[in-house]
Scaffold this motif. Structure first.
Motif, short mmCIF file in Angstrom:
data_model
loop_
_atom_site.label_atom_id
_atom_site.label_comp_id
_atom_site.label_asym_id
_atom_site.label_seq_id
_atom_site.Cartn_x
_atom_site.Cartn_y
_atom_site.Cartn_z
N PRO A 1 -5.70 -1.23 -70.57
CA PRO A 1 -5.40 -0.37 -71.71
C PRO A 1 -5.03 1.06 -71.35
CG PRO A 1 -7.76 -0.73 -71.54
CD PRO A 1 -7.10 -1.61 -70.52
N ALA B 1 -3.25 4.15 -70.73
CA ALA B 1 -1.86 4.52 -70.94
C ALA B 1 -1.39 5.37 -69.77
CB ALA B 1 -1.73 5.31 -72.23
N GLY B 2 -0.12 5.65 -69.71
CA GLY B 2 0.30 6.55 -68.65
C GLY B 2 1.67 6.27 -68.12
N ARG B 3 1.74 6.02 -66.83
CA ARG B 3 3.04 6.00 -66.18
C ARG B 3 3.92 4.86 -66.69
NH1 ARG B 3 0.83 6.62 -61.03
NH2 ARG B 3 -0.50 8.01 -62.17
N LYS C 1 11.40 -0.06 -73.44
CA LYS C 1 10.49 0.65 -74.36
C LYS C 1 10.98 0.56 -75.80
CE LYS C 1 8.05 1.94 -71.02
NZ LYS C 1 8.52 0.72 -70.34
N ILE D 1 8.07 4.33 -80.95
CA ILE D 1 7.33 5.44 -80.35
C ILE D 1 7.66 6.75 -81.05
CG2 ILE D 1 7.13 6.83 -78.25
CD1 ILE D 1 7.50 4.20 -76.68
N PHE E 1 6.15 6.97 -84.55
CA PHE E 1 4.71 7.26 -84.56
C PHE E 1 4.42 8.72 -84.22
CE2 PHE E 1 3.49 2.65 -84.06
CZ PHE E 1 2.69 2.62 -85.18
N HIS F 1 -2.66 6.66 -81.59
CA HIS F 1 -2.40 5.24 -81.34
C HIS F 1 -1.19 5.08 -80.43
CE1 HIS F 1 -1.76 0.99 -82.13
NE2 HIS F 1 -0.52 1.26 -82.50
N CYS F 2 -0.15 5.83 -80.72
CA CYS F 2 1.08 5.74 -79.93
C CYS F 2 0.81 6.15 -78.48
CB CYS F 2 2.14 6.64 -80.56
SG CYS F 2 3.69 6.63 -79.69
N LEU F 3 0.09 7.25 -78.29
CA LEU F 3 -0.18 7.74 -76.93
C LEU F 3 -1.10 6.79 -76.16
CD1 LEU F 3 -0.61 11.55 -77.66
CD2 LEU F 3 1.29 10.45 -76.46
N ALA F 4 -1.99 6.10 -76.89
CA ALA F 4 -2.93 5.21 -76.21
C ALA F 4 -2.32 3.84 -75.93
CB ALA F 4 -4.19 5.05 -77.07
N ARG F 5 -1.37 3.42 -76.77
CA ARG F 5 -0.92 2.04 -76.70
C ARG F 5 0.39 1.85 -75.94
NH1 ARG F 5 0.14 -2.64 -77.04
NH2 ARG F 5 1.40 -3.79 -78.55
N TYR F 6 1.33 2.77 -76.12
CA TYR F 6 2.63 2.58 -75.50
C TYR F 6 2.74 3.36 -74.20
CZ TYR F 6 3.79 0.77 -80.10
OH TYR F 6 3.79 0.05 -81.26
N LYS F 7 3.33 2.68 -73.19
CA LYS F 7 3.58 3.38 -71.95
C LYS F 7 5.00 3.85 -71.96
CE LYS F 7 0.43 0.52 -69.39
NZ LYS F 7 0.31 -0.42 -68.28
N ALA G 1 -7.74 4.14 -76.82
CA ALA G 1 -7.45 3.69 -75.46
C ALA G 1 -8.44 2.62 -75.01
CB ALA G 1 -7.45 4.87 -74.50
#
Lengths: 305, 272
Positions: free
Chosen positions: A6, A8-10, A16, A21, A24, B90-96, B159
């Motif tokens: 879970p 997030a990051g790189r 995508k 994105i 949101f 939610h967006c920052l935690a879920r989408y890379k 997250a």
């Protein structure tokens, strides 16, 4: 399909859903840009200008030169830094003592915890007015109690005397925030592993030893965290001063926040540029000190237990 | 010996309690007494209790207006904050995606900004757009100042929701929005409640932005109303105390029912 972790990051190289994105993030980013980023940049821009109600003119670094020689500003900086350095230490020390008392399982611990937390739920406006009365020269409880104890010679208008005004206000913020710090520390104490403390007891460790060698190192991260948090709060202090002393007497309680407010909205110069310069310089100072503190307090070695 | 030490400890704790809560009890007593009574003796019980002072403050001193303004501004701001903040979190935690952490870091670092860096320009901007001295302007500013902390708290909770859950929902044909609204948000309800409480208390008590951005009597929030009242009637201690209680009571009522939630909400972010 394997479940991805879970975190997030790189970028992971997969295509995508950019539409989603952006949808949101857009509301939050719009608000952020419109009401935080743009105003912050505009303040920086203002600081190089004279900003009068109907016209602006570029004056280069003139505001900064004036600021360097502005005694009231430096007085305000000193007051604010004294406040930000003393208050967190008082708060955290008293809070730790109280948290340890409740940790030792006194009866009514739950009640004490809820009661002590109350001041932090009140606005600085309410707290400020209450303490205006508490410090009242004629009938405030402080002076009344001192007269009753035969200390009448020591009574004074606490907020009206340049020597005691700032310490008196620092005392108010500490009164307000001790309960908050206590609750956080108590939670940290309760999350400590029981075995470690029991082991210390088996080793015939006294209360003092247990505190210094076992408990303090274990809650070190929480303590430092609370100090930084309180420090940041005091660097911003405005409401309490504005309600009680307005920076008086003789700038003894002037903070940078109240000074910015006065220069922008109370002084009849009507120039927002100079106030913006004060705000910009203060912003840099706050950012630099907080980053330094965070860096100095960073956990060097992770304690394992 | 142990008993003596224990009772000494209890006495010390009781003393601290009266120190921490005493000022409120004192204000509550004064709020039911007239200023003449108070000046006769500042520390007496309200006898008889003048409950009518509350209706006086409410109707004659405009507290009804201040209270309504505070409720309106704070409730709307908290609603917008919750939805907008949760969407972003939610967006920052879920989408890379590229810049994910950059956006997160920029938002997060705003938490330490001193308010002065934005407040002067916000004054200019709101004047420009006709939002100065309006409840709408103040509401939007309130959303903006609490947004970073809200996103920070919610992101760390979102997250931790396992990604499998979202994959399962997607296979069941949920859209991205439905996954957020029907899966993520209900699971995150405890964290959402925390941010709602935190934002409510902080904004209910907010003073600096209000004093800069609101000048008209009809738009004043409670803290501003109290401050104005203090300026107008320095000497009328009894009435000011009644005004203070009107501002305190909603918080105390909420606290009486949800003390644990409230404490948890206020201390969120302080515990690492």
């Amino acid at each position: 399909m394997p479940a991805s972790p879970p975190a997030a990051g790189r970028d992971d190289g997969l295509p995508k859903p950019w539409g989603t994105i952006i949808a949101f993030l857009l509301p939050a980013l719009t608000l952020y840009v419109g009401f935080t980023a743009y105003p912050a940049i505009r303040t920086l821009w203002n600081s190089f200008h004279r900003v009068l109600p109907r016209r602006e003119e570029f004056i280069g670094l003139a505001n900064y030169v004036e600021l360097a020689r502005d005694d009231i500003f430096w007085r305000a900086v000193r007051n604010t830094i004294v406040w930000a350095c003393t208050s967190p230490l008082i708060e955290v020390t008293v809070a730790l003592l109280l948290a340890l008392a409740l940790y030792a399982k006194v009866p009514g611990a739950r009640f004490f915890r809820v009661a002590w937390f109350t001041p932090v739920l009140m606005s600085y406006v309410v707290v400020g007015i209450l303490w205006l009365w508490i410090y009242n020269n004629d009938w405030g409880p402080v002076n009344v109690a001192m007269r009753a104890l035969g200390l009448g010679a020591w009574t004074r208008p606490w907020l009206g005397d340049p020597a005691t005004a700032l310490p008196s206000l620092i005392f108010v913020t500490s009164w307000m925030w001790v309960g908050f710090n206590m609750v956080v520390l108590l939670a940290a104490l309760h999350s400590l592993p029981k075995e470690v403390i029991e082991a210390a007891e088996l080793d015939n460790c006294g209360w003092g030893g247990k505190l210094v060698f076992v408990i303090l190192p274990l809650v070190r991260a929480t303590l430092l965290n609370l100090i930084v948090l309180s420090f940041i709060g005091k660097m911003k202090i405005f409401d309490l001063v504005f309600i009680t002393t307005k920076g008086n007497p003789l700038w003894a309680t002037e903070t940078v926040s109240t000074y910015v407010y006065k220069r922008a909205f109370e002084w009849t110069t009507f120039d927002l540029g100079y106030a913006s310069t004060v705000a910009t310089v203060w912003f840099v100072i706050v950012l630099a000190t907080v980053l330094t503190l965070t860096w100095a307090f960073r956990q060097r070695e992770k304690l394992e237990y | 010996m142990a008993i003596v030490r224990r009772s000494l400890l209890l006495i010390a704790l009781a003393l601290y309690t009266s120190f921490a809560a005493g000022p409120f009890v004192w204000a509550a007593m004064m709020s039911l007494r007239t200023t003449t009574e108070i000046h006769r003796n500042h520390f007496a019980f309200p006898n008889p209790a003048h409950w009518d002072k509350f209706s006086d403050a409410w109707f004659k001193s405009n507290y009804a207006v201040y209270f309504a303004n505070s409720v309106q501004v704070v409730v709307v701001a908290v609603l917008i904050l919750t939805v907008v903040g949760a969407m972003a979190a939610h967006c920052l935690a879920r989408y890379k995606f590229r810049f994910n952490r950059v956006i997160y870091f920029i938002l997060f670092s705003t938490i330490i900004f001193p308010p002065q860096i934005t407040i002067i320009s916000l004054f200019q901007i709101l004047v420009q757009y006709g939002l100065y001295n309006s409840k709408l302007g103040l509401t939007l500013v309130y959303v903006a100042i609490q947004l970073p902390l809200t996103i920070y708290i919610l992101e760390s909770f979102f997250a931790r929701i396992p990604a499998d859950l979202f994959d399962a929902a997607r296979m069941d044909g949920y859209s991205d929005w439905e996954i957020f609204w029907r899966v993520a948000l209900p699971i995150a309800l405890p964290a959402v409640a925390t941010t709602v409480i935190l934002n409510f208390i902080l904004l209910w008590n907010e003073f600096l932005y209000a004093v800069v951005l609101i000048t008209e009597e009809a738009n004043r929030t409670l803290p501003l109303g109290i401050q104005r009242f203090l300026g107008d009637t320095q000497e009328d201690v009894g009435m000011i105390a009644t005004g203070l209680m009107i501002a305190i009571i909603p918080v105390i009522v909420v606290y009486a029912f949800f003390s644990e939630r409230l404490i948890q909400g206020m201390t969120a972010g302080a515990v690492k």
